[in-house]
Design a protein around this motif. Structure first.
Motif, mmCIF file in Angstrom:
data_model
loop_
_atom_site.group_PDB
_atom_site.id
_atom_site.type_symbol
_atom_site.label_atom_id
_atom_site.label_comp_id
_atom_site.label_asym_id
_atom_site.label_seq_id
_atom_site.Cartn_x
_atom_site.Cartn_y
_atom_site.Cartn_z
ATOM 1 N N LYS A 212 0.807 -1.224 0.000
ATOM 2 C CA LYS A 212 0.000 0.000 0.000
ATOM 3 C C LYS A 212 0.838 1.271 0.000
ATOM 4 C CE LYS A 212 -4.238 -1.900 1.994
ATOM 5 N NZ LYS A 212 -5.224 -1.822 3.103
ATOM 6 N N GLU A 213 1.871 1.312 0.832
ATOM 7 C CA GLU A 213 2.724 2.510 0.889
ATOM 8 C C GLU A 213 3.572 2.630 -0.366
ATOM 9 O OE1 GLU A 213 2.507 4.923 3.173
ATOM 10 O OE2 GLU A 213 0.786 3.734 3.852
ATOM 11 N N ASN A 214 4.035 1.504 -0.893
ATOM 12 C CA ASN A 214 4.797 1.543 -2.142
ATOM 13 C C ASN A 214 3.929 2.044 -3.293
ATOM 14 O OD1 ASN A 214 7.025 0.514 -0.814
ATOM 15 N ND2 ASN A 214 6.723 -1.582 -1.516
ATOM 16 N N LEU A 215 2.692 1.584 -3.316
ATOM 17 C CA LEU A 215 1.760 2.026 -4.351
ATOM 18 C C LEU A 215 1.534 3.535 -4.255
ATOM 19 C CD1 LEU A 215 -0.288 1.487 -6.591
ATOM 20 C CD2 LEU A 215 -1.940 0.821 -4.842
ATOM 21 N N LYS A 216 1.369 4.011 -3.062
ATOM 22 C CA LYS A 216 1.186 5.454 -2.848
ATOM 23 C C LYS A 216 2.382 6.234 -3.374
ATOM 24 C CE LYS A 216 0.331 8.830 0.860
ATOM 25 N NZ LYS A 216 0.179 9.008 2.326
ATOM 26 N N CYS A 217 3.581 5.700 -3.127
ATOM 27 C CA CYS A 217 4.803 6.343 -3.609
ATOM 28 C C CYS A 217 4.831 6.414 -5.134
ATOM 29 C CB CYS A 217 6.021 5.585 -3.092
ATOM 30 S SG CYS A 217 7.582 6.040 -3.878
ATOM 31 N N VAL A 218 4.459 5.326 -5.787
ATOM 32 C CA VAL A 218 4.462 5.291 -7.253
ATOM 33 C C VAL A 218 3.547 6.373 -7.815
ATOM 34 C CG1 VAL A 218 3.797 3.909 -9.264
ATOM 35 C CG2 VAL A 218 5.079 2.857 -7.399
ATOM 36 N N LEU A 219 2.378 6.532 -7.200
ATOM 37 C CA LEU A 219 1.429 7.535 -7.685
ATOM 38 C C LEU A 219 1.928 8.950 -7.388
ATOM 39 C CD1 LEU A 219 -2.020 5.917 -6.826
ATOM 40 C CD2 LEU A 219 -0.500 5.540 -8.780
ATOM 41 N N GLU A 220 2.556 9.129 -6.250
ATOM 42 C CA GLU A 220 3.101 10.452 -5.916
ATOM 43 C C GLU A 220 4.218 10.855 -6.868
ATOM 44 O OE1 GLU A 220 2.272 10.392 -1.063
ATOM 45 O OE2 GLU A 220 4.278 9.968 -1.857
ATOM 46 N N GLU A 221 5.013 9.872 -7.277
ATOM 47 C CA GLU A 221 6.113 10.149 -8.203
ATOM 48 C C GLU A 221 5.645 10.247 -9.654
ATOM 49 O OE1 GLU A 221 9.454 10.788 -7.656
ATOM 50 O OE2 GLU A 221 8.733 11.051 -5.590
ATOM 51 N N LYS A 222 4.382 9.897 -9.889
ATOM 52 C CA LYS A 222 3.760 10.044 -11.201
ATOM 53 C C LYS A 222 4.563 9.352 -12.317
ATOM 54 C CE LYS A 222 1.508 14.405 -9.959
ATOM 55 N NZ LYS A 222 0.166 13.812 -9.768
ATOM 56 N N VAL A 223 4.955 8.113 -12.057
ATOM 57 C CA VAL A 223 5.589 7.346 -13.129
ATOM 58 C C VAL A 223 4.551 7.095 -14.217
ATOM 59 C CG1 VAL A 223 7.195 6.258 -11.528
ATOM 60 C CG2 VAL A 223 5.068 5.092 -12.123
ATOM 61 N N ALA A 224 4.999 6.716 -15.388
ATOM 62 C CA ALA A 224 4.072 6.584 -16.515
ATOM 63 C C ALA A 224 3.147 5.391 -16.373
ATOM 64 C CB ALA A 224 4.855 6.489 -17.819
ATOM 65 N N VAL A 225 3.694 4.268 -15.865
ATOM 66 C CA VAL A 225 2.941 3.014 -15.856
ATOM 67 C C VAL A 225 3.048 2.336 -14.497
ATOM 68 C CG1 VAL A 225 2.816 0.679 -16.825
ATOM 69 C CG2 VAL A 225 3.266 2.629 -18.332
ATOM 70 N N LEU A 226 1.914 1.889 -13.980
ATOM 71 C CA LEU A 226 1.866 1.036 -12.799
ATOM 72 C C LEU A 226 1.524 -0.361 -13.281
ATOM 73 C CD1 LEU A 226 1.643 0.366 -9.746
ATOM 74 C CD2 LEU A 226 -0.756 1.129 -9.872
ATOM 75 N N GLN A 227 2.490 -1.285 -13.161
ATOM 76 C CA GLN A 227 2.265 -2.667 -13.574
ATOM 77 C C GLN A 227 1.957 -3.489 -12.333
ATOM 78 O OE1 GLN A 227 4.051 -5.633 -13.064
ATOM 79 N NE2 GLN A 227 3.369 -6.916 -14.746
ATOM 80 N N LEU A 228 0.891 -4.277 -12.372
ATOM 81 C CA LEU A 228 0.439 -5.044 -11.212
ATOM 82 C C LEU A 228 0.377 -6.529 -11.565
ATOM 83 C CD1 LEU A 228 -2.462 -2.673 -10.102
ATOM 84 C CD2 LEU A 228 -0.193 -2.822 -9.085
#
Length: 331
Positions: free
Chosen positions: A77-93
């Protein structure tokens, strides 16, 4: 044509998020700089500050967009939040259900969501959640394999499922060269995702011994031998090394928990012991009995003859696919 951009990228080529840390900033940046989609592998534990450093290091090596892969089976959950805050182009799940809430939050941050699935039912769930693309993983893939179906049967079904929604399908599993790329396009995919081929590159963080095995060996096996305690019910495809062939029939009730320590490594900044039958592949820091460690690989490994720069892998795929289509299939 199919090699042209998906998700705003120049090429429809994805470098899989190789675990636990094999696709680090150097590999991801090299792939991104070549016009393809490079994906970092987030740690399998909550460490948002470290992940932020990893993302920012990658940004220092490329001005192109890239992604981060998260395994939903582990705390995230916290890692996911970080990815969104950093606004990377793609979130792969991977290895878990993608929810509408996650997709909504990602889209609010300007991040595209691309889950990897292994069966038709999971593709339905992902499409209904509003994802931006779907990676369809066939049983031929290396590493942890979530499904039981072959790529040639599963991809067209998913393509037909999402055709009216405009969701690109990306084929994964056993693809290492332009022939696999063109075959995926013929099945209806708009892109391909490669793991083993990018594992065998100069920039990957795999140990040189691991890389040499990818060139030397050609046979793999689907098994559940490794990492049973840490990640149960997570089968995987590995190289048929002498160690694997000796121990492949280990009784199902046994696992790595009470096995001897055969090596040590540093993964995402954390020092770790490696026990026999652990699911940890050797990275560049790993010491010990490397020959007795797991080495993931897909069925296409027999087509890998050399370690290449990542950019050259992308170039060969693109130019090779164009040439193959023009010479063999153009009317």
């Amino acid at each position: 044509m199919g090699w042209k951009g998906i998700l705003g990228f120049e090429y429809g080529i994805v470098q899989a998020p190789l675990g636990p840390d094999i696709s680090g900033p150097e590999l991801v940046a090299a792939v991104a700089n070549s016009g393809a989609i490079g994906i970092l592998r987030a740690p399998d534990w909550e460490c948002p500050d470290y992940l932020r450093e990893l993302i920012r290091k990658t940004k220092s090596l490329t001005d192109k967009p890239f992604g981060v892969g998260i395994v939903l089976a582990f705390p995230h959950k916290e890692n996911l939040k970080c990815v969104l805050e950093e606004k990377v182009a793609v979130l792969q799940l991977y290895w878990g259900e993608v929810t509408k809430d996650v997709v909504f939050d990602a889209h609010q941050a300007g991040v595209k969501v691309v889950p990897q699935i292994g069966n038709f039912e999971a593709a339905k769930i992902a499409a209904d959640a509003g994802v931006d693309a779907i990676i369809v993983q066939g049983h031929e893939a290396g590493g942890h394999v979530i499904g039981q179906e072959a790529l040639i049967a599963l991809v067209p079904r998913v393509v037909d499922l999402v055709a009216s929604r405009g969701i690109p399908v990306i084929a994964a599993g056993g693809i290492v060269d332009e022939r696999g790329y063109v075959a995926a396009l013929a099945l209806g995919a708009q892109g391909v995702c490669l793991g083993t081929r990018f594992l065998a590159t100069e920039e990957s963080y795999a140990h040189p011994t691991y890389k040499s095995k990818l060139v030397e060996m050609s046979n793999t096996e689907y098994t559940n031998l490794y990492g049973r305690a840490r990640w149960p019910d997570a089968p995987h495809r590995v190289l048929k090394t002498p160690f694997h062939m000796e121990w492949k029939n280990l009784p199902s009730h046994e696992n790595e928990a009470n096995q001897p320590i055969i090596g040590r490594t540093i993964i995402h900044g954390m020092e770790k012991e490696i026990r026999r039958f652990a699911g940890t592949v050797p990275n560049k820091t790993t010491t010990g009995d490397l020959e007795s460690m797991v080495m993931y690989a897909g069925e296409g490994v027999g087509l890998i003859k050399e370690i290449l720069p990542a950019a050259q892998v992308v170039t060969r795929l693109v130019e090779g696919a164009q040439t193959l289509i023009q010479q063999q299939f153009a009317s």
